[in-house]
Design an enzyme around this catalytic site. Structure first.
Site, PDB file in Angstrom:
ATOM      1  N   HIS A   1      -4.043  -2.320  -6.420  1.00 44.13           N
ATOM      2  CA  HIS A   1      -3.351  -1.094  -6.790  1.00 44.13           C
ATOM      3  C   HIS A   1      -4.379  -0.045  -7.223  1.00 44.13           C
ATOM      4  O   HIS A   1      -5.116  -0.241  -8.171  1.00 44.13           O
ATOM      5  CB  HIS A   1      -2.321  -1.385  -7.876  1.00 44.13           C
ATOM      6  CG  HIS A   1      -1.178  -2.221  -7.346  1.00 44.13           C
ATOM      7  ND1 HIS A   1      -0.279  -2.872  -8.141  1.00 44.13           N
ATOM      8  CD2 HIS A   1      -0.813  -2.482  -6.077  1.00 44.13           C
ATOM      9  CE1 HIS A   1       0.608  -3.508  -7.370  1.00 44.13           C
ATOM     10  NE2 HIS A   1       0.292  -3.293  -6.121  1.00 44.13           N
TER      11      HIS A   1
ATOM     12  N   THR B   1       3.217 -12.307   3.560  1.00 43.61           N
ATOM     13  CA  THR B   1       2.477 -12.997   2.516  1.00 43.61           C
ATOM     14  C   THR B   1       3.330 -14.173   2.037  1.00 43.61           C
ATOM     15  O   THR B   1       4.472 -14.335   2.477  1.00 43.61           O
ATOM     16  CB  THR B   1       2.065 -12.039   1.375  1.00 43.61           C
ATOM     17  OG1 THR B   1       1.147 -12.729   0.515  1.00 43.61           O
ATOM     18  CG2 THR B   1       3.257 -11.527   0.587  1.00 43.61           C
TER      19      THR B   1
ATOM     20  N   LYS C   1       2.247   2.030  -5.014  1.00 44.78           N
ATOM     21  CA  LYS C   1       2.959   1.515  -6.193  1.00 44.78           C
ATOM     22  C   LYS C   1       2.130   1.661  -7.457  1.00 44.78           C
ATOM     23  O   LYS C   1       2.662   1.949  -8.525  1.00 44.78           O
ATOM     24  CB  LYS C   1       3.327   0.045  -5.999  1.00 44.78           C
ATOM     25  CG  LYS C   1       4.383  -0.179  -4.928  1.00 44.78           C
ATOM     26  CD  LYS C   1       4.732  -1.648  -4.793  1.00 44.78           C
ATOM     27  CE  LYS C   1       3.579  -2.472  -4.292  1.00 44.78           C
ATOM     28  NZ  LYS C   1       3.162  -2.183  -2.913  1.00 44.78           N
TER      29      LYS C   1
ATOM     30  N   THR D   1      -5.716 -11.590   3.642  1.00 46.79           N
ATOM     31  CA  THR D   1      -6.839 -11.032   2.894  1.00 46.79           C
ATOM     32  C   THR D   1      -7.957 -12.066   2.766  1.00 46.79           C
ATOM     33  O   THR D   1      -9.074 -11.716   2.389  1.00 46.79           O
ATOM     34  CB  THR D   1      -6.383 -10.605   1.479  1.00 46.79           C
ATOM     35  OG1 THR D   1      -5.801 -11.751   0.836  1.00 46.79           O
ATOM     36  CG2 THR D   1      -5.356  -9.491   1.543  1.00 46.79           C
TER      37      THR D   1
ATOM     38  N   LYS E   1       2.359  10.224  -1.037  1.00 48.66           N
ATOM     39  CA  LYS E   1       1.422  10.763  -0.037  1.00 48.66           C
ATOM     40  C   LYS E   1       2.032  11.808   0.889  1.00 48.66           C
ATOM     41  O   LYS E   1       1.662  11.888   2.062  1.00 48.66           O
ATOM     42  CB  LYS E   1       0.805   9.617   0.770  1.00 48.66           C
ATOM     43  CG  LYS E   1      -0.113   8.733  -0.085  1.00 48.66           C
ATOM     44  CD  LYS E   1      -0.865   7.758   0.767  1.00 48.66           C
ATOM     45  CE  LYS E   1      -2.273   7.559   0.270  1.00 48.66           C
ATOM     46  NZ  LYS E   1      -3.044   6.630   1.070  1.00 48.66           N
TER      47      LYS E   1
ATOM     48  N   ASP F   1       0.819  -1.225   0.000  1.00 50.23           N
ATOM     49  CA  ASP F   1       0.000   0.000   0.000  1.00 50.23           C
ATOM     50  C   ASP F   1       0.846   1.265   0.000  1.00 50.23           C
ATOM     51  O   ASP F   1       0.429   2.301   0.510  1.00 50.23           O
ATOM     52  CB  ASP F   1      -0.961   0.030   1.207  1.00 50.23           C
ATOM     53  CG  ASP F   1      -1.818  -1.215   1.250  1.00 50.23           C
ATOM     54  OD1 ASP F   1      -2.294  -1.607   0.190  1.00 50.23           O
ATOM     55  OD2 ASP F   1      -1.981  -1.784   2.338  1.00 50.23           O
TER      56      ASP F   1
HETATM   57  P1  IMP Z   1      -2.169 -12.775   2.345  1.00 57.38           P
HETATM   58  O1  IMP Z   1      -1.220 -12.211   1.348  1.00 57.38           O
HETATM   59  O2  IMP Z   1      -3.612 -12.590   1.966  1.00 57.38           O
HETATM   60  O3  IMP Z   1      -1.845 -14.177   2.717  1.00 57.38           O
HETATM   61  O4  IMP Z   1      -2.013 -11.915   3.695  1.00 57.38           O
HETATM   62  C1  IMP Z   1      -0.842 -11.952   4.469  1.00 57.38           C
HETATM   63  C2  IMP Z   1      -0.511 -10.599   5.058  1.00 57.38           C
HETATM   64  O5  IMP Z   1      -0.111  -9.737   4.011  1.00 57.38           O
HETATM   65  C3  IMP Z   1      -1.678  -9.886   5.739  1.00 57.38           C
HETATM   66  O6  IMP Z   1      -1.178  -9.095   6.790  1.00 57.38           O
HETATM   67  C4  IMP Z   1      -2.228  -8.992   4.636  1.00 57.38           C
HETATM   68  O7  IMP Z   1      -2.926  -7.887   5.159  1.00 57.38           O
HETATM   69  C5  IMP Z   1      -0.920  -8.582   3.998  1.00 57.38           C
HETATM   70  N1  IMP Z   1      -1.059  -8.167   2.590  1.00 57.38           N
HETATM   71  C6  IMP Z   1      -1.085  -8.962   1.508  1.00 57.38           C
HETATM   72  N2  IMP Z   1      -1.144  -8.233   0.392  1.00 57.38           N
HETATM   73  C7  IMP Z   1      -1.130  -6.951   0.770  1.00 57.38           C
HETATM   74  C8  IMP Z   1      -1.140  -5.713   0.041  1.00 57.38           C
HETATM   75  O8  IMP Z   1      -1.150  -5.661  -1.181  1.00 57.38           O
HETATM   76  N3  IMP Z   1      -1.126  -4.580   0.790  1.00 57.38           N
HETATM   77  C9  IMP Z   1      -1.073  -4.615   2.140  1.00 57.38           C
HETATM   78  N4  IMP Z   1      -1.056  -5.744   2.850  1.00 57.38           N
HETATM   79  C10 IMP Z   1      -1.080  -6.895   2.165  1.00 57.38           C
HETATM   80 MG    MG Z   2      -2.690  -2.049  -1.907  1.00 58.42          MG
END
Ligand code: IMP
Ligand code: MG
Length: 430
Positions: free
Chosen positions: A41, A239, A16, A129, A331, A13
């Site tokens: 995005h 992630t 990008k 997510t 930002k 976040d």
């Molecule tokens: P997952 O990628 O859904 O398995 O989530 C794992 C962790 O990564 C969690 O804390 C999500 O909130 C975080 N996360 C995954 N993708 C993003 C993203 O694009 N932006 C911010 N947090 C992310």
């Molecule tokens: Mg994002």
């Protein structure tokens, strides 16, 4: 530079999407190489807001978009994303969008497993997510995943899908105590998506290699951020992919020497969504006002983001790991009116001071931040298009961020729109 990777310095976040959209104007091809629709995005083009999840942010500049082999792709969600763009006059033909045969599929059972596991973890949940990212990468590594290539033969694909779904249902019911999925419906849904996506499939590694060979400009669009990297982030609160520049090689199929440079993207402050350590986190009225001012609610899930000060220790870690040649700070406008500003320059635990990320990620959850204080500014910065248009304290703040991060400032975001940016150095400039 001809080939540039854009990588998040923080927890995702960072903005990008906006920077990729801006840089894509000078690129020929934009490639995603890891992650899936956990990414979101956000781009604002001519006042219109778009959220792209799996399609590279170059789509709005009319550039060739590539979904690389390192991604995990939810075929149902991708069809929706393609249709959503089409409804808004941005139809993508197979000449515009290329999907790797080798990319793995996120199937409905992956999401169900992800959510069931998180529910069982309760207070120790990762805060995923819930889109099935982890379970899909697990299947990939366990060599039982389905890839786009498997779609070629309809009957064999349907059979494997059905077999997998039954196996996952046993896991959901027997171990995770969650509701099983309706297998026939699931297979039908995925087969419908298969018919829609097949025209886009190709050998994307060969496509990208040829583009580079022909001297075309290629932008590699990272998702998430270095602190969410499976190896270099705050494990297990990460992630399930490598989110740094190293993933370009495996995830897009290009050779290490073919990447000319890496641009890091960081917010002027910090946010995190989901659980895990966040040393410079703040709370109270200031956090609430920054959250509102910066619209800090997850674009993928709508969750309120945690808010903190810029953490130079983590930024340095990210810059070094990725050999970032420069930084885009986004930002900046959100910090207007906040005085004083703080930058986290180190950590303390008892009498021990850390200037680098402690080797133990568990310790990172316990350290206290050490701050440097800088004066803020009150003039609106959203109209600035050159560094000289910024108040002197804003320039000082940016210069200090770049200095502490160990790299140079290349771009500054001063608002959500495509035009709201200061480009000090365009990485694609020869
Ligand atoms: P997952 O990628 O859904 O398995 O989530 C794992 C962790 O990564 C969690 O804390 C999500 O909130 C975080 N996360 C995954 N993708 C993003 C993203 O694009 N932006 C911010 N947090 C992310
Ligand atoms: Mg994002």
């Amino acid at each position: 530079m001809k080939t540039v990777a854009v990588v998040g310095v923080q927890w995702g976040d960072e903005g990008k999407g906006k920077i990729v959209d801006l840089l894509a104007a000078d690129a020929d091809v934009v490639v995603r190489f890891q992650g899936g629709n956990n990414a979101a995005h956000t781009l604002v083009v001519d006042g219109e807001k778009f959220i792209l999840r799996m399609i590279p942010a170059g789509a709005l500049q009319g550039k060739v978009c590539v979904i690389g082999n390192g991604m995990v792709v939810d075929p149902l969600a991708l069809v929706e994303e393609i249709d959503g763009l089409k409804r808004r006059g941005r139809a993508l033909s197979p000449a515009d969008l290329k999907i790797s045969y080798d990319a793995h599929l996120i199937l409905p059972y992956h999401g169900a497993i992800d959510r069931a596991r998180e529910a069982r973890l309760g207070g120790r949940a990762i805060g995923t997510t819930g889109f099935g990212i982890g379970p899909a990468y697990e299947d990939k590594m366990a060599r039982v995943g389905l890839r786009f290539e498997d779609m070629n033969e309809r009957a064999a694909f349907a059979e494997r899908l059905e077999r997998n779904a039954r196996e996952k249902n046993a896991l959901l019911k027997g171990v995770l105590k969650a509701a099983p999925l309706k297998v026939t419906e699931l297979v039908e849904q995925v087969l419908r998506a298969r018919n829609r996506l097949r025209p886009y499939l190709c050998d994307t590694a060969a496509y990208v290699r040829e583009a580079i060979g022909a001297g075309r400009r290629v932008l590699f669009e990272g998702a998430h951020g270095v602190m969410l990297d499976i190896d270099h982030g705050t494990y297990p609160y990460v992630t399930s992919s490598n989110c740094g520049a190293s993933a370009v090689f495996g995830g897009a199929g290009v050779a290490p020497g073919q990447l000319d440079g890496v641009l890091g993207i960081s917010k002027a402050y910090a946010t995190r969504v989901g659980g895990g350590p966040f040393p410079s986190e703040m709370s109270g009225a200031l956090a609430d006002s920054l959250r509102d001012e910066g619209a800090e609610f997850g674009s993928a899930t709508g969750r309120p983001r945690r808010i903190g000060w810029f953490d130079a220790v983590l930024a340095r870690h990210a810059v070094r790991l990725n050999g970032m040649v420069g930084l885009a700070v986004t930002k900046l406008d959100v910090l207007t009116g906040i005085d004083p500003l703080k930058i986290c320059v180190g950590y303390e635990s008892g009498k021990t001071r850390f200037d680098e990320v402690p080797a133990s990620r568990r310790l990172l959850a316990k350290v206290k931040p050490v701050y440097e204080t800088l004066p803020g500014w009150s003039d609106d910065v959203s109209g600035a298009r050159n560094l000289g248009d910024l108040p002197v304290n804003a320039r000082r703040y940016l210069a200090r961020i770049a200095e502490l991060s160990g790299t140079r400032l290349m771009m500054v975001g001063v608002g959500a729109g495509r035009e709201a940016a200061i480009v000090i150095e365009n990485p694609f400039a020869d």
